[in-house]
Design a protein around this motif. Structure first.
Motif, mmCIF file in Angstrom:
data_model
loop_
_atom_site.group_PDB
_atom_site.id
_atom_site.type_symbol
_atom_site.label_atom_id
_atom_site.label_comp_id
_atom_site.label_asym_id
_atom_site.label_seq_id
_atom_site.Cartn_x
_atom_site.Cartn_y
_atom_site.Cartn_z
ATOM 1 N N GLY A 1 3.020 11.611 -0.293
ATOM 2 C CA GLY A 1 2.575 10.756 -1.379
ATOM 3 C C GLY A 1 1.234 10.141 -1.067
ATOM 4 O O GLY A 1 0.740 10.201 0.072
ATOM 5 N N PRO A 2 0.589 9.539 -2.059
ATOM 6 C CA PRO A 2 -0.767 9.010 -1.869
ATOM 7 C C PRO A 2 -0.783 7.772 -0.981
ATOM 8 O O PRO A 2 0.226 7.103 -0.783
ATOM 9 N N PHE A 3 -1.972 7.475 -0.466
ATOM 10 C CA PHE A 3 -2.141 6.298 0.375
ATOM 11 C C PHE A 3 -3.366 5.519 -0.064
ATOM 12 O O PHE A 3 -4.292 6.058 -0.682
ATOM 13 N N ALA A 4 -3.363 4.241 0.255
ATOM 14 C CA ALA A 4 -4.544 3.394 0.175
ATOM 15 C C ALA A 4 -4.993 3.116 1.602
ATOM 16 O O ALA A 4 -4.248 3.342 2.551
ATOM 17 N N ARG A 5 -6.211 2.638 1.778
ATOM 18 C CA ARG A 5 -6.732 2.394 3.130
ATOM 19 C C ARG A 5 -7.872 1.404 3.060
ATOM 20 O O ARG A 5 -8.458 1.170 2.006
ATOM 21 N N ASN A 6 -8.157 0.815 4.226
ATOM 22 C CA ASN A 6 -9.304 -0.089 4.311
ATOM 23 C C ASN A 6 -10.432 0.522 5.117
ATOM 24 O O ASN A 6 -11.452 -0.121 5.354
ATOM 25 N N GLY A 7 -10.298 1.784 5.540
ATOM 26 C CA GLY A 7 -11.353 2.480 6.276
ATOM 27 C C GLY A 7 -12.235 3.286 5.349
ATOM 28 O O GLY A 7 -12.093 3.256 4.115
ATOM 29 N N GLU A 8 -13.138 4.038 5.946
ATOM 30 C CA GLU A 8 -14.080 4.839 5.171
ATOM 31 C C GLU A 8 -13.361 5.986 4.462
ATOM 32 O O GLU A 8 -12.532 6.675 5.050
ATOM 33 N N ARG A 9 -13.705 6.200 3.195
ATOM 34 C CA ARG A 9 -13.034 7.237 2.407
ATOM 35 C C ARG A 9 -13.307 8.630 2.960
ATOM 36 O O ARG A 9 -12.408 9.480 3.015
ATOM 37 N N GLY A 10 -14.568 8.893 3.356
ATOM 38 C CA GLY A 10 -14.889 10.221 3.856
ATOM 39 C C GLY A 10 -14.124 10.569 5.114
ATOM 40 O O GLY A 10 -13.650 11.697 5.295
ATOM 41 N N ILE A 11 -13.981 9.598 6.018
ATOM 42 C CA ILE A 11 -13.242 9.836 7.258
ATOM 43 C C ILE A 11 -11.786 10.145 6.942
ATOM 44 O O ILE A 11 -11.192 11.079 7.508
ATOM 45 N N THR B 1 -7.289 13.836 6.870
ATOM 46 C CA THR B 1 -6.058 14.181 6.148
ATOM 47 C C THR B 1 -6.234 15.475 5.375
ATOM 48 O O THR B 1 -5.389 15.831 4.557
ATOM 49 N N ARG B 2 -7.347 16.188 5.648
ATOM 50 C CA ARG B 2 -7.672 17.472 5.025
ATOM 51 C C ARG B 2 -7.688 17.358 3.515
ATOM 52 O O ARG B 2 -7.006 18.088 2.784
ATOM 53 N N GLY B 3 -8.506 16.418 3.041
ATOM 54 C CA GLY B 3 -8.625 16.195 1.611
ATOM 55 C C GLY B 3 -7.387 15.568 1.028
ATOM 56 O O GLY B 3 -7.076 15.753 -0.153
ATOM 57 N N GLY B 4 -6.664 14.796 1.844
ATOM 58 C CA GLY B 4 -5.333 14.295 1.483
ATOM 59 C C GLY B 4 -5.316 13.316 0.332
ATOM 60 O O GLY B 4 -6.347 12.991 -0.257
ATOM 61 N N PRO B 5 -4.122 12.799 0.045
ATOM 62 C CA PRO B 5 -3.908 12.006 -1.187
ATOM 63 C C PRO B 5 -4.420 10.580 -1.076
ATOM 64 O O PRO B 5 -3.647 9.635 -1.056
ATOM 65 N N ASP B 6 -5.722 10.427 -0.966
ATOM 66 C CA ASP B 6 -6.345 9.113 -0.871
ATOM 67 C C ASP B 6 -6.489 8.557 -2.277
ATOM 68 O O ASP B 6 -7.454 8.850 -2.981
ATOM 69 N N CYS B 7 -5.515 7.764 -2.690
ATOM 70 C CA CYS B 7 -5.506 7.263 -4.068
ATOM 71 C C CYS B 7 -4.800 5.922 -4.112
ATOM 72 O O CYS B 7 -3.567 5.852 -4.064
ATOM 73 N N PRO B 8 -5.550 4.824 -4.138
ATOM 74 C CA PRO B 8 -4.914 3.499 -4.155
ATOM 75 C C PRO B 8 -4.233 3.232 -5.488
ATOM 76 O O PRO B 8 -4.049 4.122 -6.298
ATOM 77 N N GLY B 9 -3.880 1.993 -5.688
ATOM 78 C CA GLY B 9 -3.147 1.658 -6.900
ATOM 79 C C GLY B 9 -1.689 1.478 -6.538
ATOM 80 O O GLY B 9 -1.321 0.558 -5.800
ATOM 81 N N ASP B 10 -0.853 2.382 -7.041
ATOM 82 C CA ASP B 10 0.571 2.288 -6.733
ATOM 83 C C ASP B 10 0.958 3.226 -5.592
ATOM 84 O O ASP B 10 2.075 3.730 -5.532
ATOM 85 N N ALA B 11 0.028 3.481 -4.654
ATOM 86 C CA ALA B 11 0.301 4.366 -3.524
ATOM 87 C C ALA B 11 1.427 3.789 -2.679
ATOM 88 O O ALA B 11 1.479 2.580 -2.423
ATOM 89 N N PRO B 12 2.335 4.645 -2.215
ATOM 90 C CA PRO B 12 3.457 4.144 -1.406
ATOM 91 C C PRO B 12 3.079 3.841 0.042
ATOM 92 O O PRO B 12 3.895 3.276 0.769
ATOM 93 N N TYR B 13 1.864 4.222 0.475
ATOM 94 C CA TYR B 13 1.463 3.991 1.857
ATOM 95 C C TYR B 13 0.140 3.245 1.904
ATOM 96 O O TYR B 13 -0.699 3.368 1.008
ATOM 97 N N TYR B 14 -0.019 2.500 2.981
ATOM 98 C CA TYR B 14 -1.302 1.856 3.257
ATOM 99 C C TYR B 14 -1.640 2.119 4.719
ATOM 100 O O TYR B 14 -0.836 1.831 5.615
ATOM 101 N N ILE B 15 -2.841 2.694 4.957
ATOM 102 C CA ILE B 15 -3.289 2.988 6.308
ATOM 103 C C ILE B 15 -4.341 1.944 6.669
ATOM 104 O O ILE B 15 -5.418 1.892 6.072
ATOM 105 N N TYR B 16 -3.988 1.143 7.652
ATOM 106 C CA TYR B 16 -4.793 -0.034 7.976
ATOM 107 C C TYR B 16 -5.392 0.101 9.367
ATOM 108 O O TYR B 16 -4.727 0.528 10.313
ATOM 109 N N THR B 17 -6.678 -0.228 9.473
ATOM 110 C CA THR B 17 -7.332 -0.288 10.774
ATOM 111 C C THR B 17 -7.929 -1.673 10.960
ATOM 112 O O THR B 17 -8.595 -2.189 10.058
ATOM 113 N N PRO B 18 -7.667 -2.313 12.095
ATOM 114 C CA PRO B 18 -8.235 -3.654 12.319
ATOM 115 C C PRO B 18 -9.758 -3.647 12.379
ATOM 116 O O PRO B 18 -10.398 -4.622 11.994
#
Length: 874
Positions: free
Chosen positions: A617-627, A632-649
């Protein structure tokens, strides 16, 4: 020339050709074996660059009676020729329709090598041109210094190579790709995939993409070390070439000092450890000047050497526009060569100028005609160059440069350059003019540093005028030798333009560092000559060696601590690990628009979590979109109602400080920790989900994941949202024979579906492939429904603008194939059974676009793509 001597020369050339062909065959064989990735990358670099470069240099220099230069020059110019051929060859291949298969690339390299070898041997049999008979009978005497100096030169080259390699090669693959590198890697993958305009949407010259695509395509895998390898090699070769150029222009000690200064300069070290164009510009400009300078040292094969210089300058300009500054010293050297030797004649310039123009036109012509060019031109002229001239970037240059290199290194180069200025003006102007120029320089520097407000006129900072006058004095000195004039002009124009007529020069200031280092080296040489005439030689040599060693350790230790030493990432842990003993003009460096520093967050572990199906399923993140897209090999980077959040301090320093930091997700927000990624025991990434995990969070070691990612997931055939190659759609699980037209300009060409069966609570992944036939002025949204048309019961639905709101329809370019992914959540209580997958487009008022089939017949306002079966909940 005696027949025996001609035969001997031909046999030597034939023998070299056979050795190089054997080397190419070995590299070709290694590419077909499943060996270590780094070894395969070396084989690819050998096949695509080393062997073709050796052959091309032989064609240029090997036919004349006295063509043989020192081994040193032969190697560096051969390496530059190989890089240039790699760029030109890949550019030609990129215009072919369809993807670039590894077999196609390997065959193309073999054909190129075969053609060059054949031409080399054929021309070797022919009688040398009588015009080439100038120069000494012994070729080794043409450019070689006396034996005593030769020992010192080779010792200096070894010291330079060791120092430069220690700062450029260790831990080359430690850092993850940073934002600008990811842009290159994604474009390189698109070139391999066959996207026709991948190079035109890059916003920079294509050389960095083409070199990367060549090696990536030949090996069919990549990682950080192998992708950066050609740029590190280019930087090392450029330093050796720079040493040779400096010796030719200003003298042995000046050339060596200049090369050593750049060897320990943070800009050049950082750029050598990135997939970026700067090392290519450095190599091509210096190699071009070496080729031009051949007209001073030997009056032979003028057109060939000028053509080689034109090739280098053109490829430099294909790397970045700022390489054009290399034309300044090249023009001065050409004028002086003509004055001293009568060459080149005007007719000798026709072919090189035509070659230069054609090579640039092959790319920049289609680039200027591409619809994206207007946006690129606006970004460069509006955001980077600006229109409120003049500016004053002296302080930004100082602060940014003293992040990359120590304040001591920056101050040392500045003092030496000022000393070079004083000596040049004093020697080459009448005393009265020299004194006046010195007074103006001293006054202007004092005002600039102490009371810069005095230089404000009509609300504009006019500091540029003082520097322009100051530099014009030395550049126009009537008795200044041509080689020195070339260097001063090479420094002056880029310096004034970069600092005062570009709104955001940032790291692009490296363009005048070449000449700046040469001026500093010349000042050292003048000082040494003055001391050598007044002090005993042995004690003086001992003091000189001790001083050089101390300064190299002082400047190099700072750079080593920042770049190749990765046990502590200095910029991440500045408060604890800032370099001790190095004063800085800031408490903490401004960490934005700086590149090349070691940084790793462990994104490969996230890519493997998706590949293994742990994350779906899609994820949101606070890191750079290109990275995130790359790993994630063009993975499901799509915030909003994404079930995952990938966080980097901590994010990479490229844009740190320009983007608001997001706090760590919490259970109060509905997030639960699913996995932690660590680098050397320190948490770098955290994966959160909306659903509580069944067990304890996963603990992943980033280094343990890397080899598997490189082996299984690093290939170039992956897809991201947005414009893609036609080949991406042909690999889809389902296609549309004729497509559907929405309105009068949008076609649905195909689609890809993750599965025909899906469980309640899971996600159905759908990718739609759109194509516009003309510009679209309206922003449309897409609806996707998993619906039972009998009673309109929906098992799932997802609406949104294409590409997760990133590729609005009014930004589509006619002809582009747009990959538009959706992750449709199936409701947990969906009843089992057969459903229709329905899709359509609607405007901001909710009005749907009418749909027509391939024959133009209306089919309603939606398309029934296929049937989806929702499984019974176990």
């Amino acid at each position: 020339m005696p027949v025996f001597q001609q035969s001997t020369i031909w046999l030597r050339r034939e023998g070299r050709a056979l050795v190089w062909l054997a080397l190419a065959s070995l590299a070709y064989l290694l590419l077909h074996l499943d060996g270590p990735l780094f070894l395969q990358a070396i084989a690819a670099l050998t096949l695509a660059g080393v062997v073709p470069g050796l052959l091309l240099f032989e064609l240029v220099a090997g036919r004349a009676v006295c063509p043989a230069s020192a081994l040193w020059e032969r190697l560096v110019l051969s390496a530059a020729a190989g890089m240039a051929l790699m760029v030109v060859g890949a550019l030609a291949l990129s215009y072919l329709p369809g993807p670039l298969e590894p077999a196609t690339l390997r065959l193309a390299q073999l054909v190129l090598i075969g053609l060059l070898a054949a031409v080399m041997l054929i021309t070797g049999r022919s009688r040398p041109n009588p015009r080439d008979r100038t120069g000494p009978a012994d070729p080794s005497q043409a450019l070689q210094p006396p034996d005593a100096q030769r020992v010192w030169l080779w010792a200096g080259l070894l010291a330079l190579t060791f120092t430069a390699a220690m700062l450029r090669l260790p831990n080359l693959g430690y850092s993850e790709f940073q934002d600008d590198e990811v842009s290159v890697m994604l474009r390189a993958a698109e070139v391999i995939q066959g996207r026709e305009d991948a190079l035109f949407v890059h916003d920079k010259g294509p050389a960095e993409v083409l070199i990367t695509a060549t090696l990536y395509g030949l090996v069919n895998r990549t990682n950080e070390a192998t992708a950066r390898l050609p740029f590190a090699v280019a930087n090392l070769v450029a330093l050796a070439a720079f040493l040779l150029l400096g010796q030719r222009l200003l003298g042995p000690l000046a050339g060596w000092t200049a090369a050593m200064l750049l060897a320990v300069d943070g800009y050049f070290v950082g750029f050598s450890r990135m997939v970026q164009y700067q090392s290519i510009v450095f190599l091509m400009v210096v190699a071009a000047l070496l080729a031009v300078h051949r007209l001073w040292d030997r009056r032979a094969t003028t057109v060939r050497w000028l053509s080689l210089a034109a090739l280098f300058l053109a490829v430099g300009a294909l790397a970045h526009y700022e390489a054009i500054f290399g034309l300044i010293p090249a023009a001065v050297l050409l004028v002086e060569a003509r004055r001293c030797t009568g060459k080149p004649a005007l007719r000798d310039l026709l072919l090189p100028v035509a070659l230069f123009g054609v090579l640039l036109a092959i790319f920049y012509g289609p680039f200027a005609a591409h619809p994206r060019f207007a946006r690129t031109f606006s970004e460069i002229t509006g955001n980077r160059i600006g229109d409120a001239f003049p500016y004053n970037n002296l302080w930004d240059w100082f602060f940014r440069s003293t992040i990359y290199s120590s304040v001591y290194a920056f101050g040392w180069m500045t003092v030496l350059a000022l000393a070079a200025y004083g000596v040049a003006v004093w020697r080459h102007w009448p005393r009265l003019v020299a004194l006046a120029a010195g007074a103006i320089a001293a006054a202007g520097l004092a005002v600039t540093l102490v009371e810069p407000a005095w230089l404000m006129l009509a609300g504009r900072d006019q500091t540029w005028f003082f520097f322009a006058v100051m530099l014009a004095v030395v550049c126009m000195a009537p008795r200044l030798p041509a080689s020195q004039r070339a260097v001063w002009l090479w420094f002056s124009l880029p310096f004034v333009v970069s600092i005062f007529f570009v709104q955001k020069p940032r790291t692009h200031v490296y363009g005048f560092y070449f000449a700046w280092a040469l001026l500093a080296g010349w000042a050292v040489q003048q000082g040494w000559s003055w001391l050598a005439a007044r002090a005993p030689q042995r004690p003086l040599a001992a003091v000189g060696i001790a001083t050089v060693t101390a300064l190299t350790l002082l400047f190099g230790a700072y750079v080593y601590w920042f770049f190749p030493y990765t046990e502590q990432e200095v910029l991440r842990t500045w408060e604890v690990n800032r370099p001790r003993g190095y004063w800085t003009p800031y408490e903490r460096p401004a960490q934005n628009a700086i590149f090349g520093f070691p940084f790793k967050n462990g994104w490969k572990a996230v890519g493997l979590l998706y590949a293994d199906g742990v994350l779906r399923g899609p994820f949101a993140r606070n890191g750079e979109r290109g990275i995130a897209a790359w790993y994630t090999r063009g993975g499901p980077d799509c915030p909003g109602d994404a079930p995952y959040y990938i966080y980097t301090p901590v994010n990479e320093p490229t844009n740190r400080g320009l983007v608001a930091e997001r706090p760590r997700p919490s259970e109060a927000e509905g997030y639960y920790l699913l996995a932690t990624v660590q680098v050397r025991g320190e948490t770098r990434l955290e994966v959160f989900g909306r659903t509580p995990p069944a067990g304890p969070p996963l603990l992943l070691d980033a280094e343990a994941q890397e080899h598997r990612f490189d082996a299984e997931l690093s290939g170039p055939l992956f897809e991201q949202a947005g414009p893609v190659a036609e080949a991406q759609m042909t690999r889809s699980s389902a296609q549309l024979a004729e497509g559907y037209r929405f309105g009068d300009a949008i076609w649905l060409r195909g689609y890809k579906l993750s599965a025909q069966e899906v469980a309640p609570g899971d996600y159905l992944t759908l990718t739609l492939y759109w194509q516009a036939t003309r510009p679209i002025s309206t922003r449309y949204k897409v609806f996707t429904q998993v619906i039972d048309l009998a009673d309109l019961h929906k098992a799932g639905q997802k609406d949104g603008a294409p590409g997760c709101d990133r590729y609005q329809t009014d930004s589509w370019l006619p002809g582009d194939l747009i990959a538009d992914p959706y992750w449709i959540p199936i409701v947990p209580d969906a009843r089992p059974g057969a459903y229709t997958l329905l899709i359509g487009l609607y405007d901001e008022n909710g009005d749907r676009l009418p749909v027509f089939d391939g024959a133009g017949q209306p089919v309603g306002d939606a398309v029934q793509l296929t049937t989806i079966t929702v499984l019974a909940d176990p």
